[in-house]
Scaffold this motif. Sequence first.
Motif, PDB file in Angstrom:
ATOM      1  N   SER A   1     -13.828  12.715  32.544  1.00 55.27           N
ATOM      2  CA  SER A   1     -13.973  12.561  31.104  1.00 55.27           C
ATOM      3  C   SER A   1     -15.378  12.122  30.743  1.00 55.27           C
ATOM      4  O   SER A   1     -15.964  11.261  31.406  1.00 55.27           O
ATOM      5  CB  SER A   1     -12.968  11.535  30.576  1.00 55.27           C
TER       6      SER A   1
ATOM      7  N   SER B   1      -8.954   9.649  34.285  1.00 55.69           N
ATOM      8  CA  SER B   1      -8.392  10.763  35.043  1.00 55.69           C
ATOM      9  C   SER B   1      -7.295  10.193  35.921  1.00 55.69           C
ATOM     10  O   SER B   1      -7.514   9.220  36.642  1.00 55.69           O
ATOM     11  CB  SER B   1      -9.470  11.423  35.909  1.00 55.69           C
TER      12      SER B   1
ATOM     13  N   LEU C   1      -5.303  13.584  31.734  1.00 59.37           N
ATOM     14  CA  LEU C   1      -6.230  12.641  31.125  1.00 59.37           C
ATOM     15  C   LEU C   1      -5.412  11.673  30.295  1.00 59.37           C
ATOM     16  O   LEU C   1      -4.439  12.070  29.643  1.00 59.37           O
ATOM     17  CB  LEU C   1      -7.249  13.347  30.231  1.00 59.37           C
TER      18      LEU C   1
ATOM     19  N   MET D   1      -9.904  14.353  24.108  1.00 54.37           N
ATOM     20  CA  MET D   1      -9.219  15.191  25.098  1.00 54.37           C
ATOM     21  C   MET D   1      -9.570  16.660  24.908  1.00 54.37           C
ATOM     22  O   MET D   1      -9.786  17.401  25.878  1.00 54.37           O
ATOM     23  CB  MET D   1      -7.707  14.986  24.990  1.00 54.37           C
TER      24      MET D   1
ATOM     25  N   ASP E   1     -13.016  17.161  26.385  1.00 58.21           N
ATOM     26  CA  ASP E   1     -13.020  17.122  27.848  1.00 58.21           C
ATOM     27  C   ASP E   1     -12.376  18.371  28.448  1.00 58.21           C
ATOM     28  O   ASP E   1     -12.836  18.901  29.458  1.00 58.21           O
ATOM     29  CB  ASP E   1     -12.277  15.880  28.351  1.00 58.21           C
TER      30      ASP E   1
END
Length: 500
Positions: A284, A290, A304, A397, A400
């Motif tokens: 991330s 993670s 995540l 999120m 990422d």
Amino acid sequence: MAKHLLAIDQGTTGTTALVMSTAGTTLGRVTRELPQHFPQPGWVEHDAREIWASVEGAVADALALANVSGADIAAIGITNQRETTLLWERDTGQPVHKAIVWQDRRTAPLCARLKAEGHEARVRELTGLVLDPYFSGTKLAWLFEHVPGARQRAERGELAFGTIDSYLVYRLAGGGASAPHVSDATNASRTLFMDLASLSWSEEMCSLLGVPRQVLPRIVPSAGVVATTRGVPGLPDGIPIAGLAGDQHAALFGQGCLAAGDAKCTYGTGAFLLVNVGSRPVPSRFGLLSTLGIQAGGEVMYALEGSVFIAGAAVQWLRDGLGIIGSAKEVEALARSVPDSGGAQFVPALSGLGAPHWDADARGLICGITRGTTRAHLARATLDAIAYSVNDVVAAMREDLGKPIDRLRVDGGAVENDLLLELQAGISGLTVERPLDLESTARGAAMLAGLGAGIYADGRDAAKIVKLDRAFPATMRAEERAARLSAWHEAVGRARSTRA
């Protein structure tokens, strides 16, 4: 023929036992409270014997409520408070110290020292985690430093470390030197000892934290028979223990989030978001963790994770701190009595800001109030704030992952509030899905047990029992969403201790 599943959800404040049919019908659910111990400010402990007593009591009560006997149970699943750390004697099962709970902050100085020595980047690379007292590793290191003789006994193989899943398997299997000493991969991924890529214990992390390798349990998948019951009151010997997962991971599975991009949020005191990222871990750029999602049926899915420190607790503060509502259930009707917050913004940084801001020194802020601001506007601003905070994690999120998150499955007590979910859908620009059963954690453990015992063919077969109550579509106009988020981020900037 045994046809029901038993889930044990051992949480921070209590233990819930769920008896569920393999078709997904809840037959009995009972919770037994668990005492908390606070020996010093910032220290939180549990007594392992009280944990086990709560498990025995909850299981007996749930079986009685369901009107079934232990002989009707086909398999047992366990889900648990993660990171809580216990060290016990292999031969007797007696703890050598009270369990150190995930909330405990006593190892903050050790974490600060390791960070100052430059270890954090390597720790994140290996484990997906950060150096924080939250995780089990530094808690176990503390026990070896402060329990006389513990290190030497561990090196001789006399002691066993585990998170609560590990201890419950040991006790359900009869205890003693011959009882299994195992932990599933999701719980192992929260200890600071597991190499996230290889799903094996890291000798490097054991060395860094000064922990003997032989004290660690064997890592097993989240679904699969790891032991059978022996000598447990009310349960016949030989019931397979076939599902293990940390609470948030069990909820991810219990919501049927089996494809990359599937996300769930559990709304409780705080809010915990996990998104399935597929078969490989994703680092991330925004301070998300993670972690392992689930290892089951020969498949591994990573996730995540982001945590919002204050969600339902903000509504509790309206009730207990400000006294503007008499019960949490009143907040929806009060907030619906106005069309919006009237420009008021509430940043509920009552315990700092979590992901993706990570500002422990941020403080709560209410701004934009006028003579026309009423308690209804503050109620509305509070629900807005929960949705904004969750959206900040969803947005991180998405960045990422590099792909959309179009659907958010939700659970937890707060999701009975329709207005909150309407706001969440609108502010995040996605569909929010609420299941019929809001307690996905225990159901996820039961589903894993059914999978591990061969009752379900695979994860998708297990997920067929997940039934939706209602979907909340995103109906907010893009212009309104952008304006709202701009005002929110400006308010967050005011609440931060340091401003970018």
